[in-house]
Scaffold this active site. Structure first.
Site, PDB file in Angstrom:
ATOM      1  CB  THR A 283      -9.225 -22.400  -8.284  1.00  0.00           C
ATOM      2  OG1 THR A 283      -8.751 -23.711  -7.594  1.00  0.00           O
ATOM      3  CG2 THR A 283      -8.827 -21.362  -7.475  1.00  0.00           C
TER       4      THR A 283
ATOM      5  CG  ASN B 225      -0.776 -17.241  -9.262  1.00  0.00           C
ATOM      6  OD1 ASN B 225      -1.054 -17.601  -7.990  1.00  0.00           O
ATOM      7  ND2 ASN B 225      -1.372 -17.761 -10.349  1.00  0.00           N
TER       8      ASN B 225
ATOM      9  CE1 TYR C   8       0.302 -27.138  -5.271  1.00  0.00           C
ATOM     10  CE2 TYR C   8      -0.249 -27.404  -2.839  1.00  0.00           C
ATOM     11  CZ  TYR C   8      -0.441 -26.781  -4.117  1.00  0.00           C
ATOM     12  OH  TYR C   8      -0.957 -25.473  -3.871  1.00  0.00           O
TER      13      TYR C   8
END
Length: 246
Positions: A191, A91, A156
């Site tokens: 988050t 992760n 990304y």
């Protein structure tokens, strides 16, 4: 709460916050013994404290997933601690945003190093061990950015597309060894990366909100369990419908 992972051994990277922390906690709540790896020692120890306060079992080990020796040593420590690895959750990742032509070489390399190379290094040594024991489940954290393009996130997006490619390739290579390898593709999740003001992000999702870390953790726990025993090589999208119309 159902204990479908009772006495299972779960190896997880990037558990110091966000999706990783929620997953580590839920794995423990479902009965797993958690071995957590992260470069963030403070956040990692905090996650362990949260797990043990709930009566769970967890161990933290500090390591940099871009360094092969540190990953190999982490897996060895997990084996020494628990004797095996039933499921591995890769992760750990970072996000540095920029337009394609404006990325610095340093930033581009860093994102690829952590997200793509780091995931590959973890998979490499997890698979080496799982082949010896004859079974195992691996779950990689990709993103909807692994399936569509997102402005201002070239590195990304490239890294998350690459994770899906690694997942599919390894899944077909090692299915005969009893190893299942899948990925999750979250949409925007609440988050620390996202911050407090999510109104514009909420509107991007047909459900009218962004997701919560535990909603991704639920999917990861299912993929880690025997309940998903006929599933491998897949990329499970959990995004509130965001890319359904793409």
């Amino acid at each position: 709460m159902e204990k479908e992972l009772i006495n299972k051994i779960a190896f997880i990277t990037g558990g110091s916050s966000g999706i990783g922390r929620a997953t580590a906690q839920l794995l423990a709540q479902r009965g797993a013994n958690v071995f957590m790896v992260d470069i963030d020692e403070c956040g990692g120890e905090e996650t362990i404290s949260l797990i043990t306060a709930e009566g769970g079992t967890a161990v933290f080990h500090k390591a940099d997933i871009t360094k092969e020796f540190e990953i190999q040593r982490s897996i060895e420590k997990c084996i020494n601690e628990y004797g095996r690895i039933d499921s591995a959750i890769n992760n750990a990742g970072i996000c540095i945003g920029s337009k394609t032509a404006k990325y610095s070489e340093e930033d581009f390399d860093r994102v690829i190093q952590v997200n793509l190379k780091g995931t590959w290094l973890c998979m490499k040594h997890e698979i080496i061990f799982m082949k010896k024991q004859g079974y195992g489940s691996i779950v990689n954290t990709s993103s909807i950015a692994g399936l569509v393009g997102l402005k201002h996130h070239a590195a990304y997006v490239a890294s998350k597309h690459g994770i899906i490619g690694l997942t599919k390739t390894a899944a077909v290579e090692y299915a005969s060894n009893g190893i299942r390898i899948n990925a999750v593709c979250p949409g925007t999740i609440k988050t620390s990366w996202v911050g407090e003001n999510t109104r514009s992000l909420d509107r991007l999702h047909p459900m009218g909100r962004i997701g919560q870390p535990v909603e991704i953790a639920e999917a990861i726990c299912w993929l880690s369990s025997d309940k998903s025993s006929f599933m491998t090589g897949q990329s499970l999208v959990i995004d509130g419908g965001r890319i359904a119309g793409e």
